[in-house]
Structure formats: structure tokens, C-alpha cells
Design an enzyme around this catalytic site. Structure first.
Site, short mmCIF file in Angstrom:
data_model
loop_
_atom_site.label_atom_id
_atom_site.label_comp_id
_atom_site.label_asym_id
_atom_site.label_seq_id
_atom_site.Cartn_x
_atom_site.Cartn_y
_atom_site.Cartn_z
N GLY A 245 0.81 -1.21 0.00
CA GLY A 245 0.00 0.00 0.00
C GLY A 245 0.84 1.26 0.00
O GLY A 245 0.47 2.27 -0.61
N ASP A 246 1.98 1.20 0.68
CA ASP A 246 2.87 2.36 0.70
C ASP A 246 3.47 2.62 -0.67
O ASP A 246 3.56 3.76 -1.13
CB ASP A 246 3.99 2.14 1.72
CG ASP A 246 3.49 2.10 3.15
OD1 ASP A 246 2.38 2.60 3.40
OD2 ASP A 246 4.21 1.57 4.02
#
Length: 297
Positions: A245-246
Site C-alpha cells: 500500500g505504501d
């Protein structure tokens, strides 16, 4: 060139590889342990910078050995500027468990990150200009997040928040954003809803131009005033979903800052995240500068 100001946490990651997640009250054995720089702010800044964006990282670290290790790692990255706020407290830590099928769970301390006042954070953003992007996550206090968002909006900069981890009792900061990124669980918690599409539309109607919900192997959903659309994920064999997600968030915002359309930025973020989950680790799994050249084509 438009810059991306990432305001978020930098922590020391401790990753434990386990066969399966423990049951409540159960003790299990880890197969291995790894330590590396991490934190959602740091990871997203590195991903955005490696994707070709000009990135300024604003983050708090402690004066301990972990803080020194993080700073040394960041100095090896080609940031446009590195603005570390050095505090007397211990550097924050994330404990990650990664199961054999690649699923992860994360617990992160926020003492050091939230010890940096809104005044110090906004002072580090004195040169934000119209058209710049300010990217934050859920690790800052709500007061600091609002202060940074207000400053950015006053300068006509664009504000994007990756609403993870979600722990605020108000959507006030999200309503000030140009864009919000959340996963399935987070968007349902934010909207107190039961349907992802409806929850994303509910939040988008409160202010953001767009809301993206990441859905893992199912891709992601984009909600705008024109309606909802889905983006399929690239099929991969996941080894470790930590940091996906980062990387998605950092590459997406980095691509927008470089002039990409939102659709193209989403697809670039997906390609980068797909490569990330095929590897183990978090910081070590972020695609390199050379790999990003193919990803952000």
C-alpha cells in the site's frame, strides 16, 4: 518541477516471519527476524522519489541508534531535501508478522511521530508552492494533520492522505483532501458502512475530488464525482504484502506530480505494488530507480 512533500513517520521495522498468525493467547515461534528502516511516511517517500518525483521528506526521529540508522539509510536516497526533526525520545518501532502465504499484520508506535508539534511540521513546509503535492498518512495526530492540510490548501498545493492506520474519530482532515487512499477495512471504518463502493462515494461527496480503495488481489476502486470505476490487479504470487500500500501510494502521487493522469498514476502504482509483493521484506522490496523506469512508463 512540482514537488511531493511527504509528511509522516520514519520507524525501525522489525519483521517476524511465521507459518501462521497466532491465535488469541497463543505463543508461536518465528522462523526468522529482519530489521530495516520503515514507516508509512518513509516508505511512501522512497517509492515516490525512486519513481522520478522530486520529494521532500519531513519526519521525526529519535536521538537513539535506530534514528541514526534511519538517517543513514535516507541519506543514500536521492531526495530533493531531507528534513528530519530530531527529538530526544526513542525512535518509533513497527512490529510486523508475515505469514507463509504473504499476509501481514503490523503494530506501530507513534510516540516520536506525534511528539513533533504541528508548529514544527508546518515550519518545515514553508516553501510549499501552488501545484505541489503534500502526502500524509494516519500516523500523525489529527491536529497536526489538519494544520499541514490547512497550510497546503492556503498555498494552493494538493493534499493526499493515505488513511492508514485509521484511528481518528473525525473525517475532518479527509474532507480537506484532493485525494484519499484507503484499503477495504479502512474505508468501511471511515464511513461506518458495509459496502465499499457506497462508503467511498460517501467520503468523496464530503470533499475529496477522488477516493481510491485498494482491494489487494482484486485491484482497486476509484470513486469520483463521475461515479466509480475498477482497476484490475496484475496476477502475482505474493510472498509478502508488507509495504504494498505504501509503494502504491508513493508511486501514484509521484506520478501525479510528474504530470500523469489519475488513471495512469493508478496503473503505475499497481505495477509497482505488484512487484513489491513478489518479494520479501518492506524497505528492501521497494522497486529500485532502474525498475521504476519501466514501471512509470
Amino acid at each position: 518541477m512540482t514537488r511531493v512533500f511527504v509528511v509522516g513517520n520514519a520507524v525501525s521495522d522489525v519483521t517476524l516471519n511465521v507459518r501462521r498468525a497466532p491465535r488469541p493467547g497463543e505463543s508461536i515461534l518465528a522462523q526468522s527476524i529482519a530489521r530495516a528502516p520503515g514507516g508509512k511516511g518513509l516508505n511512501q517517500a522512497v517509492a515516490a522519489q525512486r519513481s522520478g518525483a522530486k520529494v521532500v521528506l519531513v519526519s521525526a526521529i529519535g536521538g537513539d541508534a535506530a534514528g541514526i540508522e534511519i538517517e543513514n539509510a535516507l541519506l543514500r536516497e536521492a531526495f530533493d531535501d531531507l528534513r528530519l526533526i530530531r527529538l530526544s525520545c526513542d525512535t518509533d518501532v513497527s512490529i510486523l508478522t508475515v505469514t507463509a502465504d504473504g499476509e501481514n499484520s503490523i503494530i506501530t508506535t507513534i510516540g516520536c511521530t506525534q511528539a513533533s508539534s504541528a508548529e514544527r511540521l508546518t515550519a518545515s513546509l514553508s516553501d510549499v508552492q501552488a501545484g505541489d503535492y503534500v502526502l500524509m498518512q494516519g500516523n500523525l495526530s489529527l491536529a497536526s494533520t489538519n494544520a499541514v492540510a490547512d497550510l497546503a490548501r492556503a498555498r494552493s498545493a494538493k493534499v493526499v492522505i493515505n488513511a492508514a492506520p485509521w484511528h481518528w474519530d473525525s473525517t475532518e482532515a479527509l474532507e480537506k483532501c484532493d485525494g484519499v487512499i484507503a484499503n477495504e477495512g479502512e474505508i468501511l471504518d471511515i464511513a461506518k458502512g458495509v459496502d465499499v463502493k457506497d462508503s467511498a462515494a460517501w467520503l468523496q461527496a464530503k470533499g475529496p475530488a477522488w477516493v481510491i480503495v485498494t482491494l489487494g488481489a482484486e485491484g482497486c476502486l476509484l470513486s469520483t464525482h463521475e461515479g466509480a470505476s475498477n482497476f484490475a490487479a496484475r496476477p502475482v504470487k505474493a510472498s509478502d504484502t508488507s509495504g504494498a500500500g505504501d509503494v502504491f501510494s508513493g508511486v501514484l502521487v509521484g506520478s501525479l506530480a510528474r504530470g500523469a493522469s489519475l488513471d495512469d498514476a493508478i496503473q503505475a502504482g499497481q505495477r509497482a505494488a505488484a512487484l513489491t509483493v513478489e518479494r520479501t521484506g518492506t524497505f528492501s522490496a521497494i522497486p529500485s530507480v532502474e525498475e521504476m523506469q519501466d514501471i512509470v512508463r
